[in-house]
Enzyme design. Structure first.
Site, PDB file in Angstrom:
ATOM      1  N   TYR A 111     -10.334 -10.206  -7.107  1.00 49.68           N
ATOM      2  CA  TYR A 111      -9.419 -10.297  -8.247  1.00 49.68           C
ATOM      3  C   TYR A 111      -9.747 -11.471  -9.165  1.00 49.68           C
ATOM      4  O   TYR A 111      -9.331 -11.491 -10.314  1.00 49.68           O
ATOM      5  CB  TYR A 111      -7.971 -10.403  -7.753  1.00 49.68           C
ATOM      6  CG  TYR A 111      -7.528  -9.182  -7.003  1.00 49.68           C
ATOM      7  CD1 TYR A 111      -7.252  -7.990  -7.676  1.00 49.68           C
ATOM      8  CD2 TYR A 111      -7.419  -9.183  -5.617  1.00 49.68           C
ATOM      9  CE1 TYR A 111      -6.875  -6.854  -6.989  1.00 49.68           C
ATOM     10  CE2 TYR A 111      -7.041  -8.051  -4.924  1.00 49.68           C
ATOM     11  CZ  TYR A 111      -6.776  -6.892  -5.614  1.00 49.68           C
ATOM     12  OH  TYR A 111      -6.421  -5.756  -4.916  1.00 49.68           O
ATOM     13  N   HIS A 123      -4.275  -9.006   3.397  1.00 45.21           N
ATOM     14  CA  HIS A 123      -5.711  -9.000   3.647  1.00 45.21           C
ATOM     15  C   HIS A 123      -6.027  -9.831   4.880  1.00 45.21           C
ATOM     16  O   HIS A 123      -5.416 -10.877   5.113  1.00 45.21           O
ATOM     17  CB  HIS A 123      -6.474  -9.578   2.450  1.00 45.21           C
ATOM     18  CG  HIS A 123      -6.545  -8.652   1.284  1.00 45.21           C
ATOM     19  ND1 HIS A 123      -6.804  -9.074  -0.004  1.00 45.21           N
ATOM     20  CD2 HIS A 123      -6.411  -7.298   1.197  1.00 45.21           C
ATOM     21  CE1 HIS A 123      -6.814  -8.038  -0.821  1.00 45.21           C
ATOM     22  NE2 HIS A 123      -6.578  -6.945  -0.114  1.00 45.21           N
ATOM     23  N   LYS A 159      -2.089  -2.593   8.022  1.00 45.74           N
ATOM     24  CA  LYS A 159      -3.166  -2.129   8.888  1.00 45.74           C
ATOM     25  C   LYS A 159      -3.084  -2.826  10.246  1.00 45.74           C
ATOM     26  O   LYS A 159      -2.693  -3.994  10.336  1.00 45.74           O
ATOM     27  CB  LYS A 159      -4.524  -2.403   8.235  1.00 45.74           C
ATOM     28  CG  LYS A 159      -4.762  -1.593   6.964  1.00 45.74           C
ATOM     29  CD  LYS A 159      -6.127  -1.894   6.377  1.00 45.74           C
ATOM     30  CE  LYS A 159      -6.396  -1.029   5.141  1.00 45.74           C
ATOM     31  NZ  LYS A 159      -7.711  -1.309   4.539  1.00 45.74           N
ATOM     32  N   ARG A 188       0.833  -1.202   0.000  1.00 44.25           N
ATOM     33  CA  ARG A 188       0.000   0.000   0.000  1.00 44.25           C
ATOM     34  C   ARG A 188       0.868   1.252   0.000  1.00 44.25           C
ATOM     35  O   ARG A 188       2.055   1.202   0.356  1.00 44.25           O
ATOM     36  CB  ARG A 188      -0.907   0.012   1.221  1.00 44.25           C
ATOM     37  CG  ARG A 188      -1.847  -1.175   1.332  1.00 44.25           C
ATOM     38  CD  ARG A 188      -2.655  -1.090   2.611  1.00 44.25           C
ATOM     39  NE  ARG A 188      -3.616  -2.189   2.756  1.00 44.25           N
ATOM     40  CZ  ARG A 188      -3.347  -3.327   3.406  1.00 44.25           C
ATOM     41  NH1 ARG A 188      -2.169  -3.507   3.985  1.00 44.25           N
ATOM     42  NH2 ARG A 188      -4.266  -4.279   3.494  1.00 44.25           N
ATOM     43  N   HIS A 240      -2.627   2.516  -5.738  1.00 41.63           N
ATOM     44  CA  HIS A 240      -3.505   1.374  -5.485  1.00 41.63           C
ATOM     45  C   HIS A 240      -3.796   0.599  -6.764  1.00 41.63           C
ATOM     46  O   HIS A 240      -4.056  -0.607  -6.717  1.00 41.63           O
ATOM     47  CB  HIS A 240      -4.817   1.847  -4.849  1.00 41.63           C
ATOM     48  CG  HIS A 240      -5.358   0.871  -3.851  1.00 41.63           C
ATOM     49  ND1 HIS A 240      -4.749   0.624  -2.637  1.00 41.63           N
ATOM     50  CD2 HIS A 240      -6.447   0.056  -3.893  1.00 41.63           C
ATOM     51  CE1 HIS A 240      -5.439  -0.281  -1.970  1.00 41.63           C
ATOM     52  NE2 HIS A 240      -6.469  -0.650  -2.710  1.00 41.63           N
ATOM     53  N   ARG A 288      -1.141  -1.859  -6.982  1.00 42.13           N
ATOM     54  CA  ARG A 288      -1.427  -2.965  -6.051  1.00 42.13           C
ATOM     55  C   ARG A 288      -2.407  -3.943  -6.698  1.00 42.13           C
ATOM     56  O   ARG A 288      -2.207  -5.162  -6.631  1.00 42.13           O
ATOM     57  CB  ARG A 288      -1.998  -2.385  -4.760  1.00 42.13           C
ATOM     58  CG  ARG A 288      -2.397  -3.407  -3.689  1.00 42.13           C
ATOM     59  CD  ARG A 288      -2.732  -2.660  -2.397  1.00 42.13           C
ATOM     60  NE  ARG A 288      -3.508  -3.428  -1.464  1.00 42.13           N
ATOM     61  CZ  ARG A 288      -2.998  -4.255  -0.550  1.00 42.13           C
ATOM     62  NH1 ARG A 288      -1.677  -4.440  -0.503  1.00 42.13           N
ATOM     63  NH2 ARG A 288      -3.765  -4.910   0.293  1.00 42.13           N
TER      64      ARG A 288
END
Length: 292
Positions: free
Chosen positions: A273, A264, A170, A146, A238, A241
């Site tokens: 995806y 994730h 995150k 990211r 992004h 990404r």
């Protein structure tokens, strides 16, 4: 006659709703009341779940987007909750109405050929900024990290002997991402040019003044160079990404492995995806099958 005025006043003074919310609720409810008048339904107690469903069907038949239909149903649910609170109705006719499923937006990505053209054929300036900018693009496309993860990299994040980079995602969750040989060599070259230019610095990526890069600068770099090879409306970090994940999936990589590389928390976020990959498979089928 059905009125929404007391409900709107309740939102404004009791709930302290924003002006935008009030306008949105007013428009949605007025549209429903117009439908009621057309069907000669003038008493709030006469409104049934079947009647609300007829309204929803009409919205869909008129071509309204699922997201807009869901918003209108939400407004109506809130309106009838208020009516129950006021003792006007005992049961909400909207409770049995299912909101339409909102389709997920497919990720925007740059095709492999376009990225290869950018990284292999487009000349970058032979100075600090040129070396830095190419590494930024190569690192995004080669790792799927990211924007915030790239900006916060330090030299300690890299294990160049093992060909690994550690990123903090995150919720401060760390993960290791492998780097291909060419990317490792680019990292080494960049560190050499950066140290010769500025000496020891705290951040990995720095500006032309030797201070830590910021989000807008990195965004501008990516936007500028992607503009040379693609006509996509979105040209952001992004997107790279998304391109990383789509390329791996199209090459046969395991979805769980891609999930770990992207950081994730669950597989649902990664499964989006597969839609892009299936589109590619469909195109190949349509071009190659003799009966297609």
């Amino acid at each position: 006659m059905i009125s929404i005025q007391s409900f709107l006043k309740y939102l404004e003074f009791e709930k302290r709703s924003s002006e935008h919310t009030l306008i949105s609720y007013r428009c949605d409810l007025e549209q429903f009341l117009s439908f009621c008048e057309d069907k000669e339904v003038r008493e709030i107690g006469s409104i049934t779940t079947k009647f609300v469903r007829r309204w929803v069907v009409k919205l869909v038949d008129d071509g309204m987007a699922p997201k807009s239909v869901s918003r209108k149903i939400t407004a109506l649910k809130s309106f009838f909750r208020f009516q129950m609170r006021e003792g006007v109705v005992e049961v909400s006719p909207v409770d049995g109405v299912v909101t339409p499923k909102i389709p997920k937006k497919l990720p925007v990505f740059v095709r492999d050929a376009e990225m290869n053209h950018l990284l292999d054929d487009i000349p970058f300036a032979n100075d600090f900024e040129g070396v830095r900018d190419k590494l930024i693009l190569e690192l995004f496309y080669g790792s799927g990290m990211r924007l915030s993860e790239l900006v916060n990299l330090t030299d300690r994040c890299f294990d160049l002997k093992q060909g690994l980079v550690k990123v903090t995602g995150k919720f401060k969750k760390e993960r290791l991402i492998p780097m291909y040989k060419e990317l490792v060599e680019l990292v080494k070259s960049y560190i050499g040019v950066r140290d010769a230019e500025f000496g020891e610095v705290g951040a990995f990526f720095v500006t032309a003044k030797g201070v830590k890069v910021y989000h807008k600068l990195v965004y501008r770099v990516v936007n500028k160079y992607l503009g040379l090879v693609t006509t996509l409306h979105k040209k952001s970090p992004h997107v790279l990404r998304h391109s990383f994940a789509t390329s791996l999936l199209n090459a046969g990589a395991d979805l769980n492995a891609i999930k770990e590389l992207l950081g994730h928390s669950n597989l649902n976020a990664t499964e989006v995806y597969t839609h892009s990959s299936f589109e590619k498979i469909t195109d190949i089928y349509n071009q190659a099958h003799p009966r297609s």
